[in-house]
Design an enzyme around this catalytic site. Structure first.
Site, PDB file in Angstrom:
ATOM      1  N   LYS A 259       0.867  -1.185   0.067  1.00 30.13           N
ATOM      2  CA  LYS A 259       0.021  -0.044   0.026  1.00 30.13           C
ATOM      3  C   LYS A 259       0.802   1.071  -0.054  1.00 30.13           C
ATOM      4  O   LYS A 259       1.851   1.080   0.364  1.00 30.13           O
ATOM      5  CB  LYS A 259      -0.859  -0.123   1.346  1.00 30.13           C
ATOM      6  CG  LYS A 259      -2.081   0.721   1.292  1.00 30.13           C
ATOM      7  CD  LYS A 259      -3.229   0.058   0.489  1.00 30.13           C
ATOM      8  CE  LYS A 259      -4.358   0.608   0.395  1.00 30.13           C
ATOM      9  NZ  LYS A 259      -5.518  -0.059  -0.128  1.00 30.13           N
TER      10      LYS A 259
ATOM     11  N   ASP B  61      -7.127   4.178  -4.674  1.00 32.70           N
ATOM     12  CA  ASP B  61      -7.566   3.970  -3.174  1.00 32.70           C
ATOM     13  C   ASP B  61      -8.348   5.463  -3.086  1.00 32.70           C
ATOM     14  O   ASP B  61      -8.602   6.167  -3.887  1.00 32.70           O
ATOM     15  CB  ASP B  61      -6.639   3.728  -2.123  1.00 32.70           C
ATOM     16  CG  ASP B  61      -7.293   3.080  -1.105  1.00 32.70           C
ATOM     17  OD1 ASP B  61      -7.612   1.891  -0.793  1.00 32.70           O
ATOM     18  OD2 ASP B  61      -7.295   4.119   0.079  1.00 32.70           O
TER      19      ASP B  61
HETATM   20  N1  GLU Z   1      -7.260  -0.036  -2.983  1.00 38.01           N
HETATM   21  C1  GLU Z   1      -8.125  -1.143  -3.141  1.00 38.01           C
HETATM   22  C2  GLU Z   1      -8.086  -1.979  -1.947  1.00 38.01           C
HETATM   23  O1  GLU Z   1      -8.253  -1.475  -1.023  1.00 38.01           O
HETATM   24  C3  GLU Z   1      -7.693  -1.745  -4.582  1.00 38.01           C
HETATM   25  C4  GLU Z   1      -6.199  -2.388  -4.532  1.00 38.01           C
HETATM   26  C5  GLU Z   1      -5.680  -2.511  -5.954  1.00 38.01           C
HETATM   27  O2  GLU Z   1      -6.723  -2.795  -6.929  1.00 38.01           O
HETATM   28  O3  GLU Z   1      -4.781  -3.030  -6.030  1.00 38.01           O
HETATM   29  O4  GLU Z   1      -8.173  -3.358  -2.143  1.00 38.01           O
END
Ligand code: GLU
Length: 451
Positions: A130, A170
């Site tokens: 992340k 996100d």
């Molecule tokens: N931000 C999204 C999550 O919390 C998607 C992450 C992604 O597609 O890599 O899963």
């Protein structure tokens, strides 16, 4: 006998607190998982000996960097960016980028930790990561957002790659920001490759990706209800948030015959007793993604609705609740109110929106409770499919991806039931998600030895 045999849950959590001072969100996420994992590995000596949980709860690395940019008034602005690469045992690091003033190292570490379990649950080969920055896109011009994104990528590009780490969107990072970041990566490296997901359809994005998280959270809800021989049709739903996840969750609830009563943003929530139907949802999507306005404007447009400044929607009586805004947006008191008002199921479109106290209240009341790491995994799952399409230089159609998403969500639900069925008709979906997510990562790590 290995020393780790003697570490009990309490000592383990104390160690996590000590090693991560002041990182409350991270400690909260690890605590929630550790409770279930300790029970699961109680008789599994190899996991203890290899200190697997201790290792998953220590990110592989945390990269922090300066992001310097110039605003429209030619002021030099300095912000902090991060990428937390939590674990790549089962695939390249994968997880979104968040731009929001609340972003701290603790928040990103909790999100990367959760992502590791979530991505494992999808069954696709993706590790957990992340990233983000304490940058607030609200009120910024397109030019400012572009310069910020370019500067962010100018540092980030050296840490990522299609087989190394694949970021996505996100909170605060949508199609516009992904476009600016992908363009900058391509400019710096000279390579067009699937290094980000959530891309526009013109340049390698996947059909169904925009809808996937919100629709997926409703499919998870649908699967929980189906397990109890029930369905969404005719039920009322309270949803928080008004971004990509919330509006698509509202859309899918409506498609299945449910009535959406609320949506919200950080200023407050709107309550529409007539139901927020598809036309109204389309108006909100335009408000939030194009006009970039506030949810309070809804009451100027649609009669019969009320706006509740500074409040969250959990006091509105409903059958179904879908927290789709952010972490810790539903506390113990609010969970109690939902239960007292007769809620039967909660499915989390956001990551860790319910506090630990709230989770315990849902469990004690034996309502169906789908935690974010399972319920909102549809987004990253379709991101995984975007990676596959990019690698194959092919794109699949909407219908095919729609079917794949429904099957993926059913598979995730069934894994939770496998490990979370309490034998008395109640399914502990938190436990199921934690154990199923953990097992795959843990077994891969055991195979690698001490690394
Ligand atoms: N931000 C999204 C999550 O919390 C998607 C992450 C992604 O597609 O890599 O899963």
């Amino acid at each position: 006998m290995a020393v780790s045999d003697h570490v009990d849950l309490e000592t383990f959590i104390k160690g996590v607190e000590k090693r991560n001072p002041g990182q409350n969100e991270f400690v909260q996420a690890v605590t929630e998982v550790a409770q279930d994992i300790f029970e699961f590995i109680a008789d599994k000596e190899e996991y203890h000996e290899a200190q697997i949980l201790r290792r998953i709860a220590e990110p592989d690395r945390v990269v922090s960097f300066r992001v310097c940019w110039e605003d429209d008034n030619h002021n030099v602005r300095v912000q902090r960016g991060w990428r937390v690469q939590n674990n790549n045992a089962i695939g390249p690091y994968k997880g979104g980028i968040r731009f929001h003033p609340s972003v701290t190292e603790s928040v990103l570490k909790f999100l990367a930790f959760e992502q590791t379990f979530k991505n494992s649950l999808t069954g696709l080969p993706m590790g957990g990561g992340k990233g983000g920055a304490n940058f607030n896109p609200r009120g910024k011009s397109d030019g400012e957002v572009m310069r910020f994104c370019q500067s962010f990528m100018t540092e980030l590009y050296r840490h990522i790659g299609p087989d190394t780490d694949v970021p996505a969107g996100d909170i605060g990072v949508g199609a516009r920001e992904i476009g600016y970041m992908f363009g900058q990566y391509k400019r710096i490296t000279g390579r067009w490759e699937g290094v980000l997901t959530g891309k526009g359809m013109e340049y390698g994005g996947s059909q169904m990706r925009p809808e996937a998280t919100g629709y997926g959270a409703v499919y998870f809800m649908q699967n929980m209800l189906k397990h109890k021989k029930d369905g969404i049709d005719g039920k009322t739903a309270v949803i928080s948030g008004s971004g990509n996840v919330a509006t698509h969750a509202a859309e899918q609830i409506t498609k299945q015959g449910g009535k959406v009563l609320t949506l919200s943003d950080s200023g407050g929530f709107i309550h529409d007793p007539d139901g927020i139907d598809q036309d109204k949802i389309d108006w909100i999507k335009d408000l939030k993604t194009n006009r970039r306005g506030r949810i309070s404007e809804y009451t100027d447009e649609f009669t019969g609705a009320s706006y509740h400044e500074g409040e969250r929607p959990w006091g509105v009586k409903c059958d179904l609740a879908l927290p789709c805004a952010t972490q810790n947006e539903l506390n113990g008191d609010e969970a109690r109110t939902l239960v007292d008002n007769g809620v039967i199921a909660v499915s989390e479109g956001a990551n860790m929106p319910t506090t630990l106290e709230g989770v315990h209240i849902f469990h004690d009341a034996k309502i169906m409770y789908g935690p974010g790491k399972a319920a909102n995994a549809g987004g990253v799952a379709v991101s995984g499919l975007e990676m596959s399409q990019n690698a194959e230089r092919i794109s699949w159609n909407h219908e095919r991806l729609g079917t794949m998403l429904t099957e993926l969500m059913e598979g995730i639900h069934d894994k939770c039931v496998k490990y979370g069925d309490q034998g008395d008709g109640y399914v502990d979906y938190v436990k199921g998600a934690n154990i199923a997510g953990f097992k795959k990562v843990a077994d891969a790590m055991l195979a690698y030895g001490v690394v």
